[in-house]
Structures are given as structure tokens and as C-alpha cells.
Design an enzyme around this catalytic site. Structure first.
Site, PDB file in Angstrom:
ATOM      1  CG  ASP A   8      -1.935   0.901   1.588  1.00  0.00           C
ATOM      2  OD1 ASP A   8      -2.318   1.799   0.356  1.00  0.00           O
ATOM      3  OD2 ASP A   8      -2.305   1.447   2.465  1.00  0.00           O
ATOM      4  CG  ASP A 172      -2.584   1.904   6.726  1.00  0.00           C
ATOM      5  OD1 ASP A 172      -2.865   1.770   5.364  1.00  0.00           O
ATOM      6  OD2 ASP A 172      -2.789   3.103   7.097  1.00  0.00           O
TER       7      ASP A 172
END
Length: 212
Positions: A8, A172
Site C-alpha cells: 500500500d 495499514d
């Protein structure tokens, strides 16, 4: 063996600062921004530009209308970049030096402003763009899908020619790693801005030993 590592952007390669982004958009006169800006999944116009339903000019026009004045590209970009407290350059060094034998991919819920920045010579001190670190970028605003929609993972697996059991995903967002795990992808969920290098080293050692 792990062959693919999917990363990410926000919270993993960038340290995020939502409060600064809120302050900057509020200063532009954009109403209800606190309701629309989220660290993991946006809503309103901010979701529509991230999932590709709005182009950048359409998004800028919508924000301008809501603010009651004409907003420039640079003004909106500056407000968005409030999210980016830092681009964690040491993590890109880690990718170059210690993850060089893996196929690196990016999977991010993001927008045209951040993507333009990532491909510019302003992105890193070295002048290298994000695309030079990975096999392929999967950006929500270009795919018309956002995490944790399972379809974005299906496309990533297919277009990246990945086997889930040979893939490690760092994100996350708990909902995003949960969806990846449903496909059999190995996952790690760092906290925003965490130095995840040692946990990833250890995880790769364990996974590669199991699959040897």
C-alpha cells in the site's frame, strides 16, 4: 516461496497526517470535509475521484462549487499533500536493497494528484518515480475499484500473474488485509508510519522456510 510483495502507499510507504489534510481543505472553504476524508476509505466527492467515477477536472469543479470559488489544481494538490507527512525514503532503499529478488507491486486507494506526484521527479530525493520500484501499480482511481472490494484483488492477482500463496501484502487497513487473506494471500498490517522492515524480514524468513 514468496515471489510477490504488494505494498500500500498511505500508512505503509507514506506516513499519513489526516488532521493536516483536514486543515488544508478547510482553509480552502470545502465544507463537510471531515465527513469525507478517511485514512482508509473516502466518501462523497473524495471517494468518487478515488474510484474513478470523477476525473480530476470534474472533482476540481465539484470542490470549487462546494467552496463557492474557483479552486486551482495546485491548491487542491497542496491540500491533498497534507495527508503526506513524509515519504519514507528509507523504505524505498529497503525495497531496492533487500527486496530486489521479489516482484514488487503497489495496490493503493489513491487519486490523480498523488499519482502525478509519485511519477514526478519531486517524489524522492533521487528523482526516481514510484513506477521504477515496482512491476506494476494498481491505483484505485485508474481501476475504477477501491479496497476492500474483492474485485480489486481479483484483478490484481490476474493482471499481476500472482499466486496468492506466493504473495505477501502490506496494508495499514485491517479490512483490506482481511479481504486479501480471504484469497490466501499472506498479510502484514503495520501501523501508520511504522518501520516495518524487521517484521517483514522475519515474516519472509518464516514463510520461505515453510514453503521450501
Amino acid at each position: 516461496m514468496i515471489r510477490n510483495i504488494v505494498l500500500d502507499l498511505g500508512g505503509v510507504l507514506f506516513t499519513l497526517d489526516r488532521e493536516e489534510a483536514l486543515r488544508r481543505f478547510d482553509a480552502l472553504g470545502v465544507p463537510d470535509v471531515e465527513k469525507m476524508l478517511d485514512p482508509y476509505l473516502q466518501s462523497g466527492y473524495f471517494l468518487q475521484v478515488e474510484d474513478g467515477r470523477m476525473t480530476e477536472p470534474e472533482f476540481r469543479a465539484a470542490l470549487s462549487a462546494s467552496a463557492g470559488r474557483e479552486l486551482t489544481y495546485d491548491e487542491i494538490a497542496h491540500a491533498y499533500f497534507g495527508f503526506l507527512r513524509s515519504v519514507d525514503t528509507y523504505k524505498f532503499d529497503f525495497i531496492d536493497e533487500e527486496l530486489k529478488d521479489y516482484r514488487i507491486f503497489i495496490l493503493s486507494n489513491t487519486n490523480p494528484y498523488v499519482m502525478d506526484f509519485c511519477e514526478s521527479d519531486r517524489f524522492l530525493p533521487s528523482g526516481r518515480p514510484l513506477s521504477s520500484f515496482c512491476v506494476k501499480k494498481f491505483a484505485s482511481c485508474e481501476m475504477g475499484l477501491v479496497k476492500p472490494d474483492r474485485r480489486i484483488f481479483e484483478r490484481m492477482i490476474s493482471e499481476g500473474e500472482m499466486k496468492p500463496e506466493e504473495t505477501l501484502f502490506l496494508d495499514d487497513g485491517p479490512a483490506n488485509v482481511a479481504m486479501a487473506a480471504e484469497f490466501g494471500i499472506h498479510t502484514y498490517c503495520p501501523k501508520n508510519g511504522e518501520d516495518w522492515r524487521e517484521p517483514v524480514r522475519q515474516l519472509l524468513r518464516e514463510l520461505n522456510a515453510q514453503q521450501a
